[in-house]
Write an enzyme that holds these catalytic residues in place. Structure first.
Site, PDB file in Angstrom:
ATOM      1  N   THR A  97      30.621  76.946  27.301  1.00 42.40           N
ATOM      2  CA  THR A  97      29.970  75.302  27.343  1.00 42.40           C
ATOM      3  C   THR A  97      28.306  76.026  26.623  1.00 42.40           C
ATOM      4  O   THR A  97      27.065  76.605  27.489  1.00 42.40           O
ATOM      5  CB  THR A  97      28.922  75.914  28.940  1.00 42.40           C
ATOM      6  OG1 THR A  97      28.735  76.929  29.499  1.00 42.40           O
ATOM      7  CG2 THR A  97      29.677  75.334  30.038  1.00 42.40           C
ATOM      8  N   PHE A 263      15.231  94.378  31.671  1.00 41.13           N
ATOM      9  CA  PHE A 263      14.586  93.320  31.153  1.00 41.13           C
ATOM     10  C   PHE A 263      13.218  93.650  30.968  1.00 41.13           C
ATOM     11  O   PHE A 263      11.567  92.156  30.439  1.00 41.13           O
ATOM     12  CB  PHE A 263      15.322  92.199  31.783  1.00 41.13           C
ATOM     13  CG  PHE A 263      16.584  92.563  31.520  1.00 41.13           C
ATOM     14  CD1 PHE A 263      16.843  91.389  30.904  1.00 41.13           C
ATOM     15  CD2 PHE A 263      17.408  93.092  32.643  1.00 41.13           C
ATOM     16  CE1 PHE A 263      18.119  90.865  30.520  1.00 41.13           C
ATOM     17  CE2 PHE A 263      19.000  92.333  31.929  1.00 41.13           C
ATOM     18  CZ  PHE A 263      18.856  91.788  31.214  1.00 41.13           C
ATOM     19  N   CYS A 274      24.248  83.589  25.581  1.00 36.39           N
ATOM     20  CA  CYS A 274      23.634  83.075  27.046  1.00 36.39           C
ATOM     21  C   CYS A 274      22.292  83.520  27.662  1.00 36.39           C
ATOM     22  O   CYS A 274      21.966  81.618  27.633  1.00 36.39           O
ATOM     23  CB  CYS A 274      24.133  84.058  28.287  1.00 36.39           C
ATOM     24  SG  CYS A 274      25.836  84.574  28.392  1.00 36.39           S
ATOM     25  N   LYS A 277      21.425  79.513  25.231  1.00 34.50           N
ATOM     26  CA  LYS A 277      21.821  78.100  26.002  1.00 34.50           C
ATOM     27  C   LYS A 277      21.150  77.570  27.444  1.00 34.50           C
ATOM     28  O   LYS A 277      21.333  77.070  27.700  1.00 34.50           O
ATOM     29  CB  LYS A 277      22.885  77.763  25.604  1.00 34.50           C
ATOM     30  CG  LYS A 277      24.225  78.874  26.650  1.00 34.50           C
ATOM     31  CD  LYS A 277      25.464  78.733  26.638  1.00 34.50           C
ATOM     32  CE  LYS A 277      26.422  79.305  26.746  1.00 34.50           C
ATOM     33  NZ  LYS A 277      26.485  79.065  28.555  1.00 34.50           N
TER      34      LYS A 277
HETATM   35  P1  NAD Z   1      33.832  82.223  24.584  1.00 36.91           P
HETATM   36  O1  NAD Z   1      33.253  81.256  23.480  1.00 36.91           O
HETATM   37  O2  NAD Z   1      33.946  83.480  24.062  1.00 36.91           O
HETATM   38  O3  NAD Z   1      35.410  82.399  24.893  1.00 36.91           O
HETATM   39  C1  NAD Z   1      36.285  80.662  25.492  1.00 36.91           C
HETATM   40  C2  NAD Z   1      37.552  80.700  25.046  1.00 36.91           C
HETATM   41  O4  NAD Z   1      38.009  79.302  25.845  1.00 36.91           O
HETATM   42  C3  NAD Z   1      37.696  80.625  23.635  1.00 36.91           C
HETATM   43  O5  NAD Z   1      38.739  81.590  22.856  1.00 36.91           O
HETATM   44  C4  NAD Z   1      38.848  79.144  22.693  1.00 36.91           C
HETATM   45  O6  NAD Z   1      39.178  78.793  22.077  1.00 36.91           O
HETATM   46  C5  NAD Z   1      38.721  78.255  24.851  1.00 36.91           C
HETATM   47  N1  NAD Z   1      39.181  77.006  24.957  1.00 36.91           N
HETATM   48  C6  NAD Z   1      38.583  76.375  24.802  1.00 36.91           C
HETATM   49  N2  NAD Z   1      38.723  75.180  25.367  1.00 36.91           N
HETATM   50  C7  NAD Z   1      40.073  75.831  25.784  1.00 36.91           C
HETATM   51  C8  NAD Z   1      40.799  74.941  26.567  1.00 36.91           C
HETATM   52  N3  NAD Z   1      40.790  73.888  26.573  1.00 36.91           N
HETATM   53  N4  NAD Z   1      42.109  75.586  27.094  1.00 36.91           N
HETATM   54  C9  NAD Z   1      42.209  77.343  26.299  1.00 36.91           C
HETATM   55  N5  NAD Z   1      41.382  78.120  25.421  1.00 36.91           N
HETATM   56  C10 NAD Z   1      39.803  77.432  25.348  1.00 36.91           C
HETATM   57  O7  NAD Z   1      33.218  82.131  25.421  1.00 36.91           O
HETATM   58  P2  NAD Z   1      32.694  83.457  26.489  1.00 36.91           P
HETATM   59  O8  NAD Z   1      31.632  83.630  25.862  1.00 36.91           O
HETATM   60  O9  NAD Z   1      33.726  83.857  27.118  1.00 36.91           O
HETATM   61  O10 NAD Z   1      31.872  82.424  27.906  1.00 36.91           O
HETATM   62  C11 NAD Z   1      32.742  81.005  28.632  1.00 36.91           C
HETATM   63  C12 NAD Z   1      31.782  80.866  29.485  1.00 36.91           C
HETATM   64  O11 NAD Z   1      31.296  82.132  30.336  1.00 36.91           O
HETATM   65  C13 NAD Z   1      30.551  80.282  29.511  1.00 36.91           C
HETATM   66  O12 NAD Z   1      30.177  78.952  29.708  1.00 36.91           O
HETATM   67  C14 NAD Z   1      29.779  81.475  28.947  1.00 36.91           C
HETATM   68  O13 NAD Z   1      28.202  80.920  29.493  1.00 36.91           O
HETATM   69  C15 NAD Z   1      29.618  82.146  30.547  1.00 36.91           C
HETATM   70  N6  NAD Z   1      29.260  83.529  30.687  1.00 36.91           N
HETATM   71  C16 NAD Z   1      29.065  84.217  29.692  1.00 36.91           C
HETATM   72  C17 NAD Z   1      29.077  85.533  29.347  1.00 36.91           C
HETATM   73  C18 NAD Z   1      28.990  86.408  28.445  1.00 36.91           C
HETATM   74  O14 NAD Z   1      28.550  87.426  28.149  1.00 36.91           O
HETATM   75  N7  NAD Z   1      29.707  85.503  27.380  1.00 36.91           N
HETATM   76  C19 NAD Z   1      28.752  86.510  30.783  1.00 36.91           C
HETATM   77  C20 NAD Z   1      28.279  85.261  31.707  1.00 36.91           C
HETATM   78  C21 NAD Z   1      28.693  84.061  31.775  1.00 36.91           C
END
Ligand code: NAD
Length: 456
Positions: A97, A263, A274, A277
């Protein structure tokens, strides 16, 4: 959930959509907890890698958990969403997101596309859970999308925000401070409680709320942590003007249990996938609701100024001009123990220094490939820490990887042409740096003048 209410079995069937940092860790850990998980991604190369036993991201310990559960038959990977959701009790959305350029809100296109894919692929009752970080009200929008795409489907929605930290993700998931679950029906609540029973049985707390509250908890938590970071950075800037040592101030403040130490380390500003955004999205949520998140706006403003301040520090350390100077940049990821460079301040600083004519020679233990995608030819990429430092005019320590912090200062002194370190992370003690014969600028603490600014 096929015959509501809850199935008798304790192991549930789960499909996780998106195998990024959150989806892959959640899928692997929920398999570790005994459930049967299929992870889906739309990028075939990721799934091929995972099927071949390779992990597409760097996250300490993740390979072991993935291999163990894949071998036990509890964890599988596919690009085919229909295959993944077939028979699933729970379908979890864990896609990205990112910030929408237009207005700073979270870009929900991937969440909504995944919701449509799920609706088309599902033909039996299931709980559809949002793990992605999404603004208040998104759950209800997902519900509308699914009902529109598949009007006869019997489903519930739930919100289950994730709080893991990259670099510490496995321990954060397996030993959570809390699990937050937002639901609107009793059967969804029961299903989510069953999903997390292996955790609650060990005493980990599950906080059950309505859906909007669960969505907001995630933003409230992240924006509050970002507030602590901007707050201490502002204090560090004041220390640089009026004197005082920010490390002592952090300790003095953080020892108060009501405040806490976490922090309160000053630095180059928050980055990563995170905080930047989520703070922007929080402001957008407030604006839309005609209830401005004024504190968060200030937090963002403080953070926006940080990369420029860091660049100014480097320029000052270089004697007022970086043109033609070789800057060894240690660290590109937004924090250690990850390969994630999204919104990393180190990358922004590299870009700006290169723009001012510096020859930036960068090294990061894990982030080189991703940084190359962002910085291209703007900087040189060193194959090792030593190669980055070798006869450089200045060292910028941008990410506190252990490799950099544990390296004897004598090695910095030996390798650099001009013995000068600009430390964005306050890794070293100024008196020790001075003793080692190096110049030193850190954050919110008195600097140590370089013994020589230019090579003899
Ligand atoms: P990311 O970009 O690493 O992974 C997202 C994955 O989803 C990608 O591999 C992409 O190819 C896949 N994807 C997108 N659309 C798709 C679909 N329609 N079908 C199948 N696969 C699809 O993202 P992330 O860092 O894992 O973050 C994911 C969510 O979790 C975000 O909303 C983020 O804010 C939240 N989040 C992230 C963290 C972090 O530390 N990265 C921590 C807590 C929450």
């Amino acid at each position: 959930m096929h015959d509501m209410p809850l199935p008798e079995r304790s192991a549930l069937k789960l499909a996780v959509i998106g195998t990024g940092y959150v989806g892959l860790v959640s899928g692997a850990c929920l398999a570790e907890a005994g459930h049967h998980v299929i992870c889906v991604d739309q990028v075939p190369a990721k799934i091929e890698k995972l099927r071949a036993g390779l992990i597409p991201i760097y996250e300490p310990g993740l390979d072991e958990v993935v291999h163990r559960n894949a071998a036990a038959g509890r964890l599988g990977f596919t690009t085919n969403i229909a295959e993944a959701v077939s028979g699933a009790d729970i379908v979890m959305i864990a896609v990205g997101t990112p910030t929408r350029k237009l207005d700073g809100n979270a870009d929900l296109q991937y969440v909504f596309a995944a919701s449509r894919d799920i609706a088309r692929a599902l033909s039996h009752p299931a709980v559809i859970v949002t793990k992605s970080t999404v603004p208040a009200g998104t759950g209800m929008e997902i519900k509308r999308i699914i009902a529109r795409e598949n009007p006869t489907l019997d489903f519930d929605i739930a919100s289950n925000p994730e709080f893991l930290r990259e670099g510490n993700a496995l321990s954060d998931f397996m030993k959570p401070d809390r699990i937050v679950v937002g639901t609107e029906t009793e059967r969804a609540r029961a299903m989510m409680e069953a999903l997390y029973r292996p955790f609650t049985a060990q005493g980990f707390e599950l906080i059950s709320t309505d859906i909007v509250s669960a969505e907001l908890i995630k933003y409230a938590a992240n924006t509050f942590l970002a507030t602590k970071v901007s707050f201490i950075n502002e204090m560090a800037d004041i220390c640089e003007k009026v004197g005082g040592n920010i490390s002592d101030i952090s300790r003095g403040m953080g020892s108060d249990k009501r405040i806490g130490r976490a922090f309160l380390q000053p630095g180059p500003g928050y980055g990563g996938s995170c905080f930047p955004k989520d703070t922007l999205a929080m402001v957008h949520i407030g604006e839309k609701a005609l209830s401005p998140a004024t504190i968060v706006e200030a937090v963002i403003a403080v953070n926006r100024a940080r990369p420029h301040r860091m660049v100014a520090k480097v320029v000052a350390a270089a004697g007022g001009d970086v043109r033609g100077k070789t800057v060894a940049l240690l660290g590109l990821t937004f924090k250690p123990e990850t390969d994630d460079v999204r919104d990393s301040v180190a990358v922004l600083v590299a870009e700006q220094l290169a723009g001012q004519g510096a020859l930036v020679r960068a090294y990061d233990p894990q982030g080189m490939d991703h940084a190359r995608e962002l910085l291209g030819e703007a900087v040189d990429y060193a194959p090792s820490m030593d190669a980055a430092l070798d006869r450089a005019d200045l060292c910028v320590l941008a990410t506190e990887w252990r490799e950099f912090a544990e390296r004897p200062l004598a090695d910095y002194k030996r390798l650099l042409r001009t013995p000068m370190i600009v430390d964005f992370r306050n890794v070293f003690v100024p008196a020790e740096v001075a003793k080692a014969g190096l110049g030193y600028l850190s954050i919110g603490r008195a600097g140590v003048p370089a013994p020589e600014l230019l090579p003899a």
